[in-house]
Design a protein around this motif. Structure first.
Motif, mmCIF file in Angstrom:
data_model
loop_
_atom_site.group_PDB
_atom_site.id
_atom_site.type_symbol
_atom_site.label_atom_id
_atom_site.label_comp_id
_atom_site.label_asym_id
_atom_site.label_seq_id
_atom_site.Cartn_x
_atom_site.Cartn_y
_atom_site.Cartn_z
ATOM 1 N N ASN A 9 -86.581 -28.726 61.730
ATOM 2 C CA ASN A 9 -85.415 -29.501 61.310
ATOM 3 C C ASN A 9 -85.566 -29.791 59.818
ATOM 4 O O ASN A 9 -86.360 -30.631 59.428
ATOM 5 N N LYS A 11 -83.525 -31.137 57.909
ATOM 6 C CA LYS A 11 -82.819 -32.381 57.502
ATOM 7 C C LYS A 11 -82.012 -32.120 56.225
ATOM 8 O O LYS A 11 -81.550 -30.996 56.009
ATOM 9 N N HIS A 93 -80.281 -37.094 67.141
ATOM 10 C CA HIS A 93 -81.471 -37.362 66.321
ATOM 11 C C HIS A 93 -81.519 -38.840 65.940
ATOM 12 O O HIS A 93 -80.477 -39.460 65.723
ATOM 13 N N GLU A 163 -88.817 -37.775 70.408
ATOM 14 C CA GLU A 163 -89.257 -38.103 69.047
ATOM 15 C C GLU A 163 -89.328 -39.624 68.892
ATOM 16 O O GLU A 163 -88.314 -40.273 68.625
ATOM 17 N N ALA A 167 -92.860 -42.466 64.734
ATOM 18 C CA ALA A 167 -93.681 -41.321 64.339
ATOM 19 C C ALA A 167 -92.943 -40.384 63.377
ATOM 20 O O ALA A 167 -93.545 -39.466 62.831
ATOM 21 N N ILE A 168 -91.664 -40.614 63.190
ATOM 22 C CA ILE A 168 -90.865 -39.677 62.391
ATOM 23 C C ILE A 168 -91.017 -39.954 60.904
ATOM 24 O O ILE A 168 -90.685 -41.046 60.430
ATOM 25 N N GLY A 169 -91.536 -38.985 60.193
ATOM 26 C CA GLY A 169 -91.644 -39.089 58.737
ATOM 27 C C GLY A 169 -92.654 -40.130 58.270
ATOM 28 O O GLY A 169 -92.677 -40.492 57.100
ATOM 29 N N GLY A 208 -92.254 -35.727 65.534
ATOM 30 C CA GLY A 208 -92.712 -36.939 64.852
ATOM 31 C C GLY A 208 -94.054 -36.679 64.212
ATOM 32 O O GLY A 208 -95.087 -36.727 64.877
ATOM 33 N N SER A 209 -94.034 -36.342 62.899
ATOM 34 C CA SER A 209 -95.260 -36.109 62.123
ATOM 35 C C SER A 209 -96.148 -34.998 62.677
ATOM 36 O O SER A 209 -97.370 -35.043 62.532
ATOM 37 N N LEU A 228 -90.492 -30.261 67.663
ATOM 38 C CA LEU A 228 -89.415 -30.325 66.677
ATOM 39 C C LEU A 228 -90.049 -30.910 65.415
ATOM 40 O O LEU A 228 -90.554 -32.033 65.423
ATOM 41 N N GLY A 230 -90.180 -31.799 61.326
ATOM 42 C CA GLY A 230 -89.413 -32.134 60.130
ATOM 43 C C GLY A 230 -90.126 -31.642 58.887
ATOM 44 O O GLY A 230 -90.117 -30.451 58.560
ATOM 45 N N GLY A 231 -90.811 -32.569 58.197
ATOM 46 C CA GLY A 231 -91.440 -32.272 56.914
ATOM 47 C C GLY A 231 -92.240 -30.975 56.863
ATOM 48 O O GLY A 231 -92.093 -30.175 55.925
#
Ligand code: 13P
Length: 247
Positions: A9, A11, A93, A163, A167-169, A208-209, A228, A230-231
């Motif tokens: 993702n 973002k 999300h 998620e 824990a996200i970001g 989440g991370s 899933l 992110g970063g």
């Protein structure tokens, strides 16, 4: 359960230039063939990504409109997403729930519309830190899951993404045990409230991370069917490591 599924993702990140580099890194990466790999670029870059990325990786949108297009300024319809080659959409999300204010009912309607039109749905759920601290993790996750269950026509094309918002970001990944506990509870909920078949075949992925260093331990958990990301999905080689963590 099912084929390992890893989504990136992206973002609201990237430029034409950085995305050209990311796509080229993904095209060069050696990816395990027995994994469903999906990336979700910002809408404005989907066309660029679709035309330059290996067709081994599918494209997801990060959101879609709740019904057929028309006079809805600023929205993107499911029909338009299909037209440019997207196969999936991320819905529910936490950033759309908690930053933008979408609620369960609206998210459920979006999921139903997208599925009816033939897009796959990555259906996100997850508790806030305050929910976890108050012992409400299962309550919150089950309520969010029920909203999808009440709305969707079928479970054939849904992946659930657990998620936890804390824990996200944040760099604070859930421990393998914390994630496994919730995934198992979600599967049990599906078994009791939908069917044995849906419970056993629906992939439940964790977000989440997740990064190249923590993915392997998470991937070993029985009820973690993918990620899933992110970063770490903005870095091609690290994303490849996560894809290849399938056990
Ligand atoms: P991070 O991997 O950056 O924590 O983001 C997770 C996420 O929200 C994926 O949808």
């Amino acid at each position: 359960t099912g084929k390992f599924f890893v989504g990136g993702n992206w973002k609201c990140n990237g430029t034409k230039e950085s995305i050209t580099k990311l796509v080229s890194d993904l095209n060069d990466a050696k990816l395990e063939s027995d994994v469903d790999v999906v990336v979700a670029p910002p809408f404005v870059y989907i066309d660029q990504v679709k035309s330059s990325l290996t067709d081994k990786i599918e494209i997801s949108a990060q959101n879609s409109w709740v019904s057929k297009g028309g006079a809805f300024t600023g929205e993107i319809s499911v029909e338009q997403l299909k037209d440019i080659g997207a196969k999936w959409v991320i819905l529910g999300h936490s950033e759309r729930r908690h930053v933008i204010g979408e609620d369960d009912l609206f998210i459920g309607k979006k999921a139903a519309y997208a599925l009816n039109e033939g897009l796959g749905v990555i259906a996100c759920i997850g508790e806030l830190l305050e929910d976890r601290e108050a012992g409400k993790t299962f309550d919150v996750c089950f309520t969010q899951l029920k909203a999808y269950a009440d709305a969707v026509p079928s479970w054939d094309n849904i992946v659930i993404a657990y998620e936890p918002v804390w824990a996200i970001g944040t760099g604070k990944v859930a421990s393998p045990q914390q994630a496994q506990e919730v995934h198992a509870a979600l599967r049990d909920w599906l078994k009791k409230n939908v069917s044995d078949e849906v419970a056993s075949k629906t992939r439940i992925i964790y977000g989440g991370s997740v990064n190249g260093g923590n993915c392997a331990e998470l991937a070993k958990q029985e009820d973690i069917d993918g990620f899933l990301v992110g970063g770490a999905s903005l870095k091609g080689p690290e994303f490849a490591t996560i894809v290849n963590s399938v056990t």
